[in-house]
Each structure stands twice: as structure tokens, then as C-alpha cells.
Design an enzyme around this catalytic site. Structure first.
Site, PDB file in Angstrom:
ATOM      1  N   LEU A  14     126.065  80.006 -43.300  1.00 44.73           N
ATOM      2  CA  LEU A  14     124.859  79.182 -43.295  1.00 44.73           C
ATOM      3  C   LEU A  14     125.157  77.743 -43.693  1.00 44.73           C
ATOM      4  O   LEU A  14     124.489  77.164 -44.543  1.00 44.73           O
ATOM      5  CB  LEU A  14     123.798  79.792 -44.220  1.00 44.73           C
ATOM      6  CG  LEU A  14     123.294  81.193 -43.834  1.00 44.73           C
ATOM      7  CD1 LEU A  14     122.298  81.710 -44.858  1.00 44.73           C
ATOM      8  CD2 LEU A  14     122.690  81.175 -42.430  1.00 44.73           C
ATOM      9  N   ARG A  37     128.431  84.115 -47.748  1.00 46.05           N
ATOM     10  CA  ARG A  37     129.160  84.781 -48.839  1.00 46.05           C
ATOM     11  C   ARG A  37     128.678  84.330 -50.208  1.00 46.05           C
ATOM     12  O   ARG A  37     128.847  85.046 -51.188  1.00 46.05           O
ATOM     13  CB  ARG A  37     130.669  84.569 -48.699  1.00 46.05           C
ATOM     14  CG  ARG A  37     131.144  83.146 -48.718  1.00 46.05           C
ATOM     15  CD  ARG A  37     132.605  83.039 -48.309  1.00 46.05           C
ATOM     16  NE  ARG A  37     133.077  81.669 -48.271  1.00 46.05           N
ATOM     17  CZ  ARG A  37     133.636  81.034 -49.292  1.00 46.05           C
ATOM     18  NH1 ARG A  37     133.773  81.661 -50.451  1.00 46.05           N
ATOM     19  NH2 ARG A  37     134.027  79.790 -49.176  1.00 46.05           N
ATOM     20  N   ALA A  80     137.099  77.727 -38.866  1.00 48.11           N
ATOM     21  CA  ALA A  80     138.094  78.288 -37.954  1.00 48.11           C
ATOM     22  C   ALA A  80     139.387  78.617 -38.692  1.00 48.11           C
ATOM     23  O   ALA A  80     139.659  78.103 -39.775  1.00 48.11           O
ATOM     24  CB  ALA A  80     138.375  77.311 -36.819  1.00 48.11           C
ATOM     25  N   SER A 132     128.435  73.223 -28.667  1.00 46.34           N
ATOM     26  CA  SER A 132     128.529  71.775 -28.807  1.00 46.34           C
ATOM     27  C   SER A 132     127.148  71.132 -28.885  1.00 46.34           C
ATOM     28  O   SER A 132     126.218  71.550 -28.206  1.00 46.34           O
ATOM     29  CB  SER A 132     129.296  71.167 -27.627  1.00 46.34           C
ATOM     30  OG  SER A 132     129.355  69.765 -27.760  1.00 46.34           O
ATOM     31  N   LYS A 187     135.650  74.561 -24.409  1.00 43.99           N
ATOM     32  CA  LYS A 187     135.135  73.751 -25.513  1.00 43.99           C
ATOM     33  C   LYS A 187     136.212  72.779 -26.016  1.00 43.99           C
ATOM     34  O   LYS A 187     135.910  71.627 -26.375  1.00 43.99           O
ATOM     35  CB  LYS A 187     134.677  74.668 -26.657  1.00 43.99           C
ATOM     36  CG  LYS A 187     134.240  73.936 -27.937  1.00 43.99           C
ATOM     37  CD  LYS A 187     133.113  72.944 -27.687  1.00 43.99           C
ATOM     38  CE  LYS A 187     132.383  72.538 -28.955  1.00 43.99           C
ATOM     39  NZ  LYS A 187     133.200  71.990 -30.026  1.00 43.99           N
ATOM     40  N   HIS A 190     136.353  69.970 -23.634  1.00 45.09           N
ATOM     41  CA  HIS A 190     135.164  69.151 -23.900  1.00 45.09           C
ATOM     42  C   HIS A 190     135.432  68.191 -25.055  1.00 45.09           C
ATOM     43  O   HIS A 190     135.153  66.991 -24.971  1.00 45.09           O
ATOM     44  CB  HIS A 190     133.974  70.052 -24.234  1.00 45.09           C
ATOM     45  CG  HIS A 190     132.828  69.339 -24.902  1.00 45.09           C
ATOM     46  ND1 HIS A 190     132.837  69.005 -26.248  1.00 45.09           N
ATOM     47  CD2 HIS A 190     131.645  68.892 -24.424  1.00 45.09           C
ATOM     48  CE1 HIS A 190     131.717  68.374 -26.562  1.00 45.09           C
ATOM     49  NE2 HIS A 190     130.978  68.296 -25.477  1.00 45.09           N
ATOM     50  N   ASN A 191     135.987  68.713 -26.138  1.00 48.18           N
ATOM     51  CA  ASN A 191     136.250  67.874 -27.300  1.00 48.18           C
ATOM     52  C   ASN A 191     137.314  66.820 -27.012  1.00 48.18           C
ATOM     53  O   ASN A 191     137.246  65.703 -27.514  1.00 48.18           O
ATOM     54  CB  ASN A 191     136.675  68.739 -28.493  1.00 48.18           C
ATOM     55  CG  ASN A 191     135.494  69.434 -29.140  1.00 48.18           C
ATOM     56  OD1 ASN A 191     134.475  69.690 -28.496  1.00 48.18           O
ATOM     57  ND2 ASN A 191     135.620  69.756 -30.403  1.00 48.18           N
ATOM     58  N   GLU A 194     135.655  64.184 -25.201  1.00 53.60           N
ATOM     59  CA  GLU A 194     134.849  63.477 -26.203  1.00 53.60           C
ATOM     60  C   GLU A 194     135.704  62.437 -26.938  1.00 53.60           C
ATOM     61  O   GLU A 194     135.272  61.291 -27.142  1.00 53.60           O
ATOM     62  CB  GLU A 194     134.274  64.491 -27.188  1.00 53.60           C
ATOM     63  CG  GLU A 194     133.473  63.933 -28.335  1.00 53.60           C
ATOM     64  CD  GLU A 194     133.098  65.018 -29.327  1.00 53.60           C
ATOM     65  OE1 GLU A 194     133.309  64.822 -30.538  1.00 53.60           O
ATOM     66  OE2 GLU A 194     132.601  66.087 -28.890  1.00 53.60           O
ATOM     67  N   LYS A 264     139.476  66.591 -36.390  1.00 53.92           N
ATOM     68  CA  LYS A 264     139.551  67.987 -36.821  1.00 53.92           C
ATOM     69  C   LYS A 264     140.576  68.808 -36.051  1.00 53.92           C
ATOM     70  O   LYS A 264     140.721  69.996 -36.298  1.00 53.92           O
ATOM     71  CB  LYS A 264     138.164  68.637 -36.702  1.00 53.92           C
ATOM     72  CG  LYS A 264     137.170  68.103 -37.725  1.00 53.92           C
ATOM     73  CD  LYS A 264     135.897  68.938 -37.753  1.00 53.92           C
ATOM     74  CE  LYS A 264     134.977  68.498 -38.879  1.00 53.92           C
ATOM     75  NZ  LYS A 264     133.736  69.290 -38.939  1.00 53.92           N
ATOM     76  N   ARG A 453     169.797  62.222 -15.091  1.00 49.16           N
ATOM     77  CA  ARG A 453     169.903  63.573 -15.662  1.00 49.16           C
ATOM     78  C   ARG A 453     171.107  64.309 -15.076  1.00 49.16           C
ATOM     79  O   ARG A 453     171.795  65.050 -15.768  1.00 49.16           O
ATOM     80  CB  ARG A 453     168.622  64.370 -15.416  1.00 49.16           C
ATOM     81  CG  ARG A 453     167.401  63.827 -16.143  1.00 49.16           C
ATOM     82  CD  ARG A 453     166.132  64.641 -15.838  1.00 49.16           C
ATOM     83  NE  ARG A 453     166.198  65.951 -16.462  1.00 49.16           N
ATOM     84  CZ  ARG A 453     166.157  67.104 -15.806  1.00 49.16           C
ATOM     85  NH1 ARG A 453     166.098  67.113 -14.481  1.00 49.16           N
ATOM     86  NH2 ARG A 453     166.197  68.249 -16.469  1.00 49.16           N
ATOM     87  N   SER A 486     171.758  74.885 -14.719  1.00 48.45           N
ATOM     88  CA  SER A 486     170.636  75.562 -14.058  1.00 48.45           C
ATOM     89  C   SER A 486     169.450  74.589 -13.990  1.00 48.45           C
ATOM     90  O   SER A 486     169.291  73.702 -14.823  1.00 48.45           O
ATOM     91  CB  SER A 486     170.231  76.817 -14.825  1.00 48.45           C
ATOM     92  OG  SER A 486     169.853  76.492 -16.145  1.00 48.45           O
TER      93      SER A 486
END
Length: 490
Positions: A14, A37, A80, A132, A187, A190-191, A194, A264, A453, A486
């Protein structure tokens, strides 16, 4: 507890987002069990905002599960990472086969892939969903991007689509995205977009502020005007409001905010995933690095006294010159925004193939049309592009966006050239244009790179006069022999 009194869904956590989501769900006619909790948080909520509503406060995971109708639906709105795994392990023994655990936090998509498998092993369905829109979106209608166990979607669809934001015709900004971690992946992208949108806006602001010497209020009015056209979006709208906001002493509040940005991690995840997929997500990555650079405040202050560079200022002899200057910045912002979305959708296309998600890109654009932070009128054009050609290789190749980029190109280039000449950093603008020019180039200097290379590592190369997939090696020095390394692609 009688069946009639049981709740339709339970929410664990909450905080601001969780509490507002509970209020949203209840306002749509559903009964909600609310748990945190910390018992005091539950009591305060039930005796405060939730008083008299169809919201039941519960004080343990056991009580939460007992309070729900079958099949039970428990939504986690918690931090998270490891906390999500810990709660899942507590819930699984309490639930029955066919019940649903929903993670509505900002979780990493690989974690959602793993959690889907973990829950399904015990017959529990799992949904990892992006939510979101911030606290206002959680309360009034967010964009919701669910993925995970397909069998769970019909069980939560009525609730999710009821609480989601709606576009003009009433279509909810919520639809099933795909299996495993697809929801949290979308999501994450999306961020990332953003991050890019915000950096682009900041670069436009800095050019007007630093080069033209415009006040925050003057720039705010520019953004207000831009919000009436093709740049119409939530972020442009709130930027105008932010720049107009006054501090207690009457000065612009934005001028009193320290120039160090936080993050974040979702933008970083997007960039790292792009590297894993081999997708040039240059603009969003530059937006992430711009935040990292902003955090080096003390170093930058010291460097500003030592490192020299140009510091040109605008001199407008007519109002028309000032108007054209602002129009050029508008075009740079618009064109760069198109590039950001083109890169983001290219990343989703690559990941869809890697993970077998079969993502619907037009549907994803619709999910972002309302409720979320990057919501904008612009997304309708993206939906139309993918509705017209679901297998579109790159958004820039859609006829509408090709024309828009062409129209914006002159102002885009002039703005970047001006910023470079004036010593104003525009990493997102510049990386967007570099990507555009690179993508439209039939010939890039990678032929020389491949020769280098092969010279030092015998990594081989393909020839223009032979079929693709046939590799050659040259003994450049006469001392290296004919043995080649290779071939591989990272």
C-alpha cells in the site's frame, strides 16, 4: 467468510501506487482486499481513504488469501527484486491450482520469465504486468501491459480493462502482450522511450535557455504552443506547467532545482538488452548516459573552471529570426522523437523473435495512447503504420514517418550545428541524426573495420564480389599464415 462477502482481488503493498490502484479497482465496482506488511499502514488506509468502501483490510498473507473468491487473484505492488520472490514463495503454499499471482511492479523482464516458470510448476498462474502512469494514472486509469501465463488473462481481463485508461473511442489501454516476460519487457521499453523523450525535451529547453537567454516562463509558453500540434503529449504538457511554476519568492522553481538526475534502472535495462540483441538503441542509451553525467555535479563544476569551449549567444535582429530559431528546435525535437520510437520498436521486434512472443506492435502503440507517461497523439500514427504493415522493418520506412523526417530534416540539422558551435551538449539530438544518417547510408566504413579485425585477429570478412555468408581471410603481413579465426556475431 460467506461467498458473498469475499473479495474479487487482493493487493499486497500500500505505497502510493498500490493504494491508488486499490481505490481505482473499487471505484469500478470490484471488491478489494488490501494488505501491507506494516499493520499500521493497513489500519490508516481502511480508517481513512477506504472508509465505507468495498475495501477490506487484512493483516496477513493467510487472511488475504482466505478473503478472496476462487480462482484467487493476488496483485503485488511491492519493490522489485528479491522482495517479489520472497512474497511469491510465501504465497504459493497458500494458493490452489489455477490461482493467479500478479506482479505489478517495475520488475526486470527476465525475472518475470523465471517467475512464470516457477509458479506454473506448482499449478499457479503468473502475470508480470507493466503499470504506467504514476500515482495519478494508478488512481484514474493507467496503461497496463500484462504478460505471463496466457491462461490467467481471462481471469483478470475484466478488472484490468475496467481500471485502465481509455482512448477516445473507449478502447482500454490494456491488452494481453504475450507469454513469460513480455509484459514487463514492453514496460521496460516504454520506460526507455520515456528516458529519451525527457532528454530530448531537456536539450530543447537548454538551447533556448543557454543560447537564446529565454526565461523559464518564455520557454514554458513555447512548450504550451508545441502541445497544440504534432508534439501533443503528456510530457510536453507537464513541461509547460513546470516551467511556469513559481517558487515562494516568485522566481521560476525550475531554476532553483539542482541539475543532477536520478534513475531507477529501467533505462539502463533497455540499453543493456539492446546490446544483447544487437540493436543500435543509440538515443535511449545517450539519455541514460546524460543522467549519469548529470550526477557528476562536483566534477562538472570543477571542469567548468578548467576546460574551455565556445559560449555563443543568440542575437536576433527580427522577431522572424527568433520564430525560425524556435521552429528549428521544434523540428529537431520531433524528428529525434521519431527516431527514439523507431529504435524502441526495433528492439521489441528483435526480442519478440528471440523469445517467441509474437508481439503486436500496433496494439502496443494503442496501450501507450492513454494513461502512461509517454502518451501522445503521435502514437496513433505508429498504430496506423503497424496496422498497415505489421512486418514493417523500421518505423522510419513507413510513408508517413518518412515524409515527417524529410520535412523536419533542415531544422534538425541546423539546431544540432548551432548547439555544437555554441558548445551546448545535445547528445540525444545528435545521436538521433547520426542513427538516421547511418541507417540511410548504403555504404558504411565497416569494410575497413573488418579488414582491421582480420589483420590483427584473423576474424575474416565477406567480399562484395562473393555470396553473403562466404568468409575470406588475408595474410596481410605475409607472416600470419592462412589459418582464420572462427566467425561470430556479438
Amino acid at each position: 467468510m460467506d461467498k458473498e462477502k469475499k473479495m474479487d482481488i487482493g493487493v499486497m503493498g500500500l505505497s502510493v501506487m498500490g493504494e491508488n490502484l486499490v481505490m481505482n479497482i473499487e471505484s469500478r465496482g470490484f471488491k478489494v482486499a488490501a494488505y501491507n506488511r506494516r499493520e499500521s499502514v493497513v489500519t490508516k488506509f481502511i480508517e481513512g481513504r477506504a472508509k465505507g468502501l468495498n475495501i477490506k483490510g487484512v493483516y496477513s498473507p493467510e487472511e488475504l488469501v482466505e478473503s478472496l473468491t476462487v480462482p484467487r487473484k493476488v496483485m503485488l505492488m511491492i519493490k522489485a527484486g528479491q522482495p517479489v520472490d520472497d512474497v511469491i514463495e510465501k504465497l504459493i503454499p497458500l494458493l490452489s491450482e489455477g490461482d493467479v499471482i500478479i506482479d505489478g511492479g517495475n520488475s526486470y523482464f527476465q525475472d518475470s520469465i523465471r517467475r512464470t516458470q516457477r509458479c506454473e510448476k506448482d499449478g499457479i498462474y503468473f502475470i508480470g504486468t507493466g503499470v504506467s502512469g504514476g500515482e495519478e494514472g494508478a488512481l484514474k486509469g493507467p496503461s497496463i501491459m500484462p504478460g505471463g501465463s496466457p491462461q490467467a488473462w481471462p481471469l483478470v481481463k475484466p478488472i484490468f480493462q475496467a481500471i485502465a485508461a481509455k482512448v477516445e473511442d473507449g478502447t482500454p489501454c490494456c491488452e494481453w502482450v504475450g507469454q513469460g516476460g513480455a509484459g514487463h519487457f514492453v514496460k521496460m521499453v516504454h520506460n526507455g522511450i520515456e528516458y529519451g523523450d525527457m532528454q530530448l525535451i531537456c536539450e530543447a529547453y537548454q538551447i533556448m535557455r543557454t543560447y537564446a537567454g529565454m526565461t523559464a516562463e518564455e520557454i514554458g509558453k513555447v512548450f504550451d504552443e508545441w502541445n497544440k500540434g504534432v508534439l501533443d503529449s503528456y510530457l510536453i504538457e507537464i513541461t509547460g506547467e513546470i516551467l511556469a511554476y513559481k517558487d515562494e519568492d516568485g522566481s521560476a522553481l525550475v531554476d532553483n532545482i539542482l541539475d543532477t538526475a536520478g534513475q531507477k534502472g529501467t533505462g539502463k535495462w533497455t540499453s543493456v538488452t539492446a546490446l544483447d540483441e544487437g540493436i543500435p538503441l543509440t538515443l535511449i542509451s545517450e539519455a541514460v548516459f546524460a543522467r549519469c553525467l548529470s550526477a557528476l555535479k562536483d566534477e562538472r563544476v570543477n571542469a567548468s573552471r578548467i576546460l574551455k569551449g565556445p559560449s555563443g549567444k543568440a542575437v536576433f535582429t527580427t522577431l522572424q529570426e527568433r520564430k525560425e530559431f524556435i521552429e528549428d528546435i521544434h523540428d529537431a525535437l520531433y524528428a529525434s522523437k521519431i527516431i527514439s520510437y523507431a529504435q524502441g520498436f526495433s528492439l521489441m521486434k528483435a526480442a519478440s523473435q528471440t523469445y517467441g512472443w509474437d508481439l503486436d506492435y500496433g496494439s502496443i502503440a494503442l496501450l501507450w495512447r492513454g494513461g502512461c507517461i509517454i502518451r501522445s497523439q503521435f502514437l496513433s500514427n505508429i498504430k496506423e503504420a503497424y496496422d498497415k504493415e505489421p512486418k514493417l522493418g523500421n518505423l522510419m520506412l513507413d510513408e508517413y514517418f518518412t515524409k515527417e523526417l524529410d520535412k523536419s530534416q533542415d531544422g534538425w540539422r541546423k539546431t544540432i550545428a548551432l548547439a555544437v558551435s555554441a558548445g551546448i551538449p545535445v547528445p540525444a539530438f545528435a545521436s538521433a541524426l547520426t542513427y538516421y544518417d547511418g541507417y540511410r547510408s548504403e555504404m558504411l566504413p565497416a569494410n575497413l573495420l573488418q579488414a582491421q579485425r582480420d589483420y590483427f585477429g584473423a576474424h575474416t570478412y565477406e567480399r562484395t564480389d562473393r555470396p553473403r555468408g562466404e568468409f575470406s581471410h588475408t595474410n596481410w603481413t605475409g607472416r600470419g599464415g592462412d589459418t582464420a579465426s572462427s566467425t561470430y556475431n556479438a
